[in-house]
Design an enzyme around this catalytic site. Structure first.
Site, short mmCIF file in Angstrom:
data_model
loop_
_atom_site.label_atom_id
_atom_site.label_comp_id
_atom_site.label_asym_id
_atom_site.label_seq_id
_atom_site.Cartn_x
_atom_site.Cartn_y
_atom_site.Cartn_z
N LYS A 4 0.82 -1.19 0.00
CA LYS A 4 0.00 0.00 0.00
C LYS A 4 0.87 1.26 0.00
O LYS A 4 0.39 2.36 -0.22
CB LYS A 4 -0.88 0.02 1.27
CG LYS A 4 -1.68 -1.23 1.49
CD LYS A 4 -2.21 -1.26 2.94
CE LYS A 4 -2.75 -2.64 3.21
NZ LYS A 4 -3.12 -2.78 4.65
N GLU A 9 7.49 2.62 -6.38
CA GLU A 9 7.65 2.14 -5.00
C GLU A 9 7.88 3.31 -4.05
O GLU A 9 8.40 4.34 -4.43
CB GLU A 9 8.85 1.18 -4.91
CG GLU A 9 8.46 -0.27 -4.71
CD GLU A 9 7.89 -0.57 -3.32
OE1 GLU A 9 7.23 0.30 -2.72
OE2 GLU A 9 8.11 -1.69 -2.83
N ASP A 10 7.51 3.09 -2.81
CA ASP A 10 7.74 4.10 -1.79
C ASP A 10 9.20 4.15 -1.38
O ASP A 10 9.81 5.20 -1.31
CB ASP A 10 6.85 3.83 -0.56
CG ASP A 10 6.87 2.37 -0.10
OD1 ASP A 10 7.62 1.55 -0.68
OD2 ASP A 10 6.13 2.04 0.84
N ASP A 51 14.77 -0.59 0.60
CA ASP A 51 15.56 -0.74 1.83
C ASP A 51 16.60 -1.83 1.59
O ASP A 51 17.70 -1.56 1.15
CB ASP A 51 14.60 -1.08 2.97
CG ASP A 51 15.31 -1.22 4.31
OD1 ASP A 51 16.53 -1.05 4.36
OD2 ASP A 51 14.63 -1.49 5.32
N PHE A 62 14.21 3.85 10.42
CA PHE A 62 12.82 3.51 10.10
C PHE A 62 12.00 4.79 9.98
O PHE A 62 11.88 5.56 10.93
CB PHE A 62 12.23 2.58 11.16
CG PHE A 62 10.94 1.98 10.70
CD1 PHE A 62 10.93 0.91 9.80
CD2 PHE A 62 9.72 2.50 11.12
CE1 PHE A 62 9.73 0.38 9.33
CE2 PHE A 62 8.53 1.97 10.66
CZ PHE A 62 8.53 0.90 9.76
N ARG A 114 0.41 6.44 7.40
CA ARG A 114 0.46 6.50 5.92
C ARG A 114 -0.05 7.84 5.41
O ARG A 114 0.34 8.29 4.34
CB ARG A 114 -0.39 5.38 5.31
CG ARG A 114 0.15 3.98 5.51
CD ARG A 114 -0.57 3.01 4.59
NE ARG A 114 -0.40 1.62 4.96
CZ ARG A 114 0.63 0.84 4.60
NH1 ARG A 114 1.59 1.35 3.87
NH2 ARG A 114 0.68 -0.41 4.98
P1 IMP Z 1 12.97 -4.10 1.19
O1 IMP Z 1 12.52 -5.41 0.62
O2 IMP Z 1 13.83 -4.28 2.41
O3 IMP Z 1 13.61 -3.18 0.15
O4 IMP Z 1 11.69 -3.37 1.78
C1 IMP Z 1 10.64 -3.07 0.99
C2 IMP Z 1 9.40 -2.64 1.72
O5 IMP Z 1 9.57 -2.58 3.13
C3 IMP Z 1 9.00 -1.26 1.31
O6 IMP Z 1 8.23 -1.26 0.15
C4 IMP Z 1 8.22 -0.78 2.51
O7 IMP Z 1 6.88 -1.19 2.40
C5 IMP Z 1 8.89 -1.47 3.66
N1 IMP Z 1 9.86 -0.58 4.33
C6 IMP Z 1 11.20 -0.53 4.18
N2 IMP Z 1 11.76 0.43 4.93
C7 IMP Z 1 10.74 1.03 5.58
C8 IMP Z 1 10.67 2.12 6.51
O8 IMP Z 1 11.65 2.76 6.91
N3 IMP Z 1 9.42 2.44 6.95
C9 IMP Z 1 8.30 1.79 6.56
N4 IMP Z 1 8.32 0.77 5.69
C10 IMP Z 1 9.52 0.39 5.20
MG MG Z 2 6.12 -1.00 -0.07
#
Ligand code: IMP
Ligand code: MG
Length: 183
Positions: free
Chosen positions: A47, A103-104, A107, A156, A169
């Protein structure tokens, strides 16, 4: 919701709504050039990408289509699990399409690297990524992100689509969540 409305829950404001809109306008001008004469399919990852998708789509001065996917990688905690599951798939056939994943945040990169491979296997003409935020320190996987809004530290964050346990959100900006909220 304004950053001021929940200031006690926030340790530090990283981005205001104005800064985000300004950056999305810059990225939009680039996207208009890169996809000139075409109708790219913007794929939002639910989302978290809802706000980025809405503002980007409104800013773009070209025809686009939108579709949505829901995948899970995070639970309600603050650590990436690396496990990706499709919760909602696309409605659109990708054959011959130029796809831009919206994508938002990136990470660990695990979610996006999996998603990129998944969408590329469906016969799209091109699949690229736009991420509003990137945490470079946390990169475990080498994923090429064509359009990056902002590089942020490995902390975070919440707001502008990003949640902690489904909250924040609707925050008009991005901020580091105060540790007392999840302690
Ligand atoms: P990744 O697979 O570690 O790159 O994480 C991807 C998903 O984790 C993102 O699309 C977010 O939904 C969530 N995410 C990663 N870092 C954060 C953060 O700092 N706050 C909130 N959600 C996060
Ligand atoms: Mg996401």
């Amino acid at each position: 919701m304004k950053l001021d409305d929940v200031s006690a829950d926030l340790e530090e404001v990283l981005l205001t709504e104005d800064q985000i809109h300004e950056r999305l306008a810059e990225l939009s001008r680039q996207i208009e050039k890169d996809y000139e004469g075409e109708t790219p399919l913007l794929v939002g990852v639910l989302k978290g990408a809802v706000m980025v998708m809405a503002d980007l789509a409104k800013e773009l001065r070209m025809p686009i289509e939108m579709d949505w996917m829901a995948v899970s990688s995070y639970g309600s905690g603050t650590q990436s699990s690396g496990v990706v599951r499709i919760l909602k798939d696309l409605d659109t056939d990708l054959i011959g399409r130029r796809v831009l994943i919206v994508e938002d945040i990136i990470d660990s990169g695990l979610t996006l690297s999996w998603l990129l491979a998944n969408l590329r296997s469906r016969g799209a003409k091109s699949v690229d990524i736009l991420a509003l935020l990137r945490k470079p320190d946390a990169a475990k996987v080498d994923v090429e992100v064509k359009y990056v809004g902002f590089e942020i530290p490995s902390r975070f964050v919440v707001g502008y689509g990003l949640d902690y346990a489904e909250r924040y959100r609707n925050l008009r900006g991005v901020a580091v969540l105060a540790p007392h909220v999840y302690a």
